[in-house]
Design an enzyme around this catalytic site. Sequence first.
Site, PDB file in Angstrom:
ATOM      1  N   HIS A 150      12.234 -16.548  -1.560  1.00 35.72           N
ATOM      2  CA  HIS A 150      11.350 -16.115  -0.248  1.00 35.72           C
ATOM      3  C   HIS A 150      11.689 -15.428   1.005  1.00 35.72           C
ATOM      4  O   HIS A 150      11.308 -15.079   1.839  1.00 35.72           O
ATOM      5  CB  HIS A 150      10.133 -16.911   0.475  1.00 35.72           C
ATOM      6  CG  HIS A 150       9.084 -15.161   0.662  1.00 35.72           C
ATOM      7  ND1 HIS A 150       7.188 -15.995   0.761  1.00 35.72           N
ATOM      8  CD2 HIS A 150       8.725 -14.773   0.909  1.00 35.72           C
ATOM      9  CE1 HIS A 150       6.727 -15.333   1.085  1.00 35.72           C
ATOM     10  NE2 HIS A 150       7.809 -14.336   0.963  1.00 35.72           N
ATOM     11  N   HIS A 175       3.567 -22.351   3.354  1.00 35.47           N
ATOM     12  CA  HIS A 175       4.725 -22.513   4.175  1.00 35.47           C
ATOM     13  C   HIS A 175       5.147 -21.439   5.149  1.00 35.47           C
ATOM     14  O   HIS A 175       4.920 -19.843   4.490  1.00 35.47           O
ATOM     15  CB  HIS A 175       6.190 -22.820   3.998  1.00 35.47           C
ATOM     16  CG  HIS A 175       6.224 -24.301   2.708  1.00 35.47           C
ATOM     17  ND1 HIS A 175       5.817 -23.439   1.125  1.00 35.47           N
ATOM     18  CD2 HIS A 175       6.053 -25.202   3.072  1.00 35.47           C
ATOM     19  CE1 HIS A 175       5.834 -24.380   0.148  1.00 35.47           C
ATOM     20  NE2 HIS A 175       5.783 -25.221   1.099  1.00 35.47           N
ATOM     21  N   ASP A 177       7.065 -20.586   7.005  1.00 43.89           N
ATOM     22  CA  ASP A 177       8.914 -19.872   6.546  1.00 43.89           C
ATOM     23  C   ASP A 177       9.410 -18.963   8.126  1.00 43.89           C
ATOM     24  O   ASP A 177       9.905 -18.199   8.293  1.00 43.89           O
ATOM     25  CB  ASP A 177       8.654 -18.435   5.619  1.00 43.89           C
ATOM     26  CG  ASP A 177       9.100 -19.455   4.052  1.00 43.89           C
ATOM     27  OD1 ASP A 177       7.998 -20.336   4.267  1.00 43.89           O
ATOM     28  OD2 ASP A 177       8.065 -18.366   3.250  1.00 43.89           O
ATOM     29  N   HIS A 190      15.241 -19.993   2.961  1.00 45.58           N
ATOM     30  CA  HIS A 190      13.760 -19.765   1.901  1.00 45.58           C
ATOM     31  C   HIS A 190      13.176 -19.531   2.832  1.00 45.58           C
ATOM     32  O   HIS A 190      12.139 -19.386   3.397  1.00 45.58           O
ATOM     33  CB  HIS A 190      13.604 -19.801   1.010  1.00 45.58           C
ATOM     34  CG  HIS A 190      13.176 -20.753   0.858  1.00 45.58           C
ATOM     35  ND1 HIS A 190      12.288 -21.545  -0.815  1.00 45.58           N
ATOM     36  CD2 HIS A 190      13.310 -21.878   1.337  1.00 45.58           C
ATOM     37  CE1 HIS A 190      12.767 -23.100  -1.092  1.00 45.58           C
ATOM     38  NE2 HIS A 190      13.047 -23.522   0.158  1.00 45.58           N
ATOM     39  N   ASP A 281       3.828 -15.488  -1.958  1.00 39.66           N
ATOM     40  CA  ASP A 281       4.603 -16.874  -2.482  1.00 39.66           C
ATOM     41  C   ASP A 281       3.226 -17.366  -3.211  1.00 39.66           C
ATOM     42  O   ASP A 281       2.538 -17.854  -3.510  1.00 39.66           O
ATOM     43  CB  ASP A 281       4.992 -18.517  -0.907  1.00 39.66           C
ATOM     44  CG  ASP A 281       6.186 -18.488  -1.601  1.00 39.66           C
ATOM     45  OD1 ASP A 281       6.068 -19.422  -2.597  1.00 39.66           O
ATOM     46  OD2 ASP A 281       6.566 -19.334  -0.681  1.00 39.66           O
ATOM     47  N   GLU A 326       9.189 -16.569  -5.579  1.00 43.09           N
ATOM     48  CA  GLU A 326       9.329 -17.951  -5.603  1.00 43.09           C
ATOM     49  C   GLU A 326       8.875 -18.800  -7.409  1.00 43.09           C
ATOM     50  O   GLU A 326       8.484 -19.616  -7.614  1.00 43.09           O
ATOM     51  CB  GLU A 326       8.561 -18.773  -4.520  1.00 43.09           C
ATOM     52  CG  GLU A 326       8.924 -19.218  -3.229  1.00 43.09           C
ATOM     53  CD  GLU A 326      10.551 -19.343  -3.141  1.00 43.09           C
ATOM     54  OE1 GLU A 326      10.835 -20.133  -4.063  1.00 43.09           O
ATOM     55  OE2 GLU A 326      11.504 -19.224  -2.008  1.00 43.09           O
TER      56      GLU A 326
END
Length: 372
Positions: A150, A175, A177, A190, A281, A326
């Site tokens: 990512h 997540h 990120d 990522h 993702d 991912e």
Amino acid sequence: RFGGLRSVSRWAAQGGAQCALRSVQGAGYCTVRMEIARLAVPGDRKNSFLGESRRVSVVEANVNAGQSKAGVEQGPQAVIAQNHFSERILDAGWEVNHTGPLEYETITDDQANKYGMLRPRTCGAANKTLHDRVLGINEDDFSLVLGGDHSIAIGSISAMLKRRPDTVVVWVDAHADLNTDKVSPSGNIHGMPVAMLMGLMELENCPGFEWMQEMPRLKPSQIVYVGLRDVDPGEKELMVEHGIKAYSMHDIDRYNIGPIMDRVMSDVDPYGVKPIHLSFDIDSLDPAVAPSTGTPVIGGLTFREAAYVCEVLSETNRLCSMDLVEVNPALRSPQEGLVTADVAKRLTSCALGETLLWGKQPHKRKWPLHEM
């Protein structure tokens, strides 16, 4: 005169009219001037920002420098190799332009920065290459970037913001990120792309990302999260500090995905006039659905919930670009790798307009649904 901006924006969303709304406060009421750019009902396949050719340019972002698990660089080919990848895009009414994999420098002695940010020079070089590739795509084309980890969102979204500065981002992920290099528990890039795009990191301490100095910044109001369920403490603080909108799996469980997506669109594009980027993702889905990914978290989206997100964004006729990241076919059994890549293929098809009931022909869904 209307009952207020909220009711007008609701009318615009339900009726499909793209409107630029300007309000002038009057004596106890709000006057709204509406400028109709064009009528865009669900099923009208003309994208408001792309060209008439309806072409998808596919970029293979074969990047693994943003994390430590080998195999994610094989993700693009795993998705493309799935049966009928290009055919499904063609069936949705698009031409397909494969631009091929990225070629970038892999730096062998790529030391961490002083805060522990791992492989910054290689990751920075890969993202600069991706940025240039995406920016070189014809502006009338839909940009489909297949990752890779990512971190590639840095190159992809920075290019989209340069081309269309008012682009809004729907970030579908387990997540956030949003870690900076100072607070990241792992040092993996990522987990940092949103912080990088928002300008929350000191670029002088991020070797390889000096080129980001000249890039436009993603504003907190331009992004909304869907599907979060594994957020680090530092990320939670940043989300509150900057007022970033987010919907966790708790919210989806409580309200269901339909009302959540209504809120998502109201948050980032209440009047239905802005270009949209989808950064998806695969770990946003539950591991039972998409097992072959690097950071799986139990309790994720079902396939239909994920597909619905893509379908809603496609129906806006303003979705201009997408990252799908991912997919790592090397982490699980070959069959689980194939299943995950197949799910990714199906989600890209949904984002490009594949529907459950209609084929290539234009369709006009009666809107709102409660009138059916």
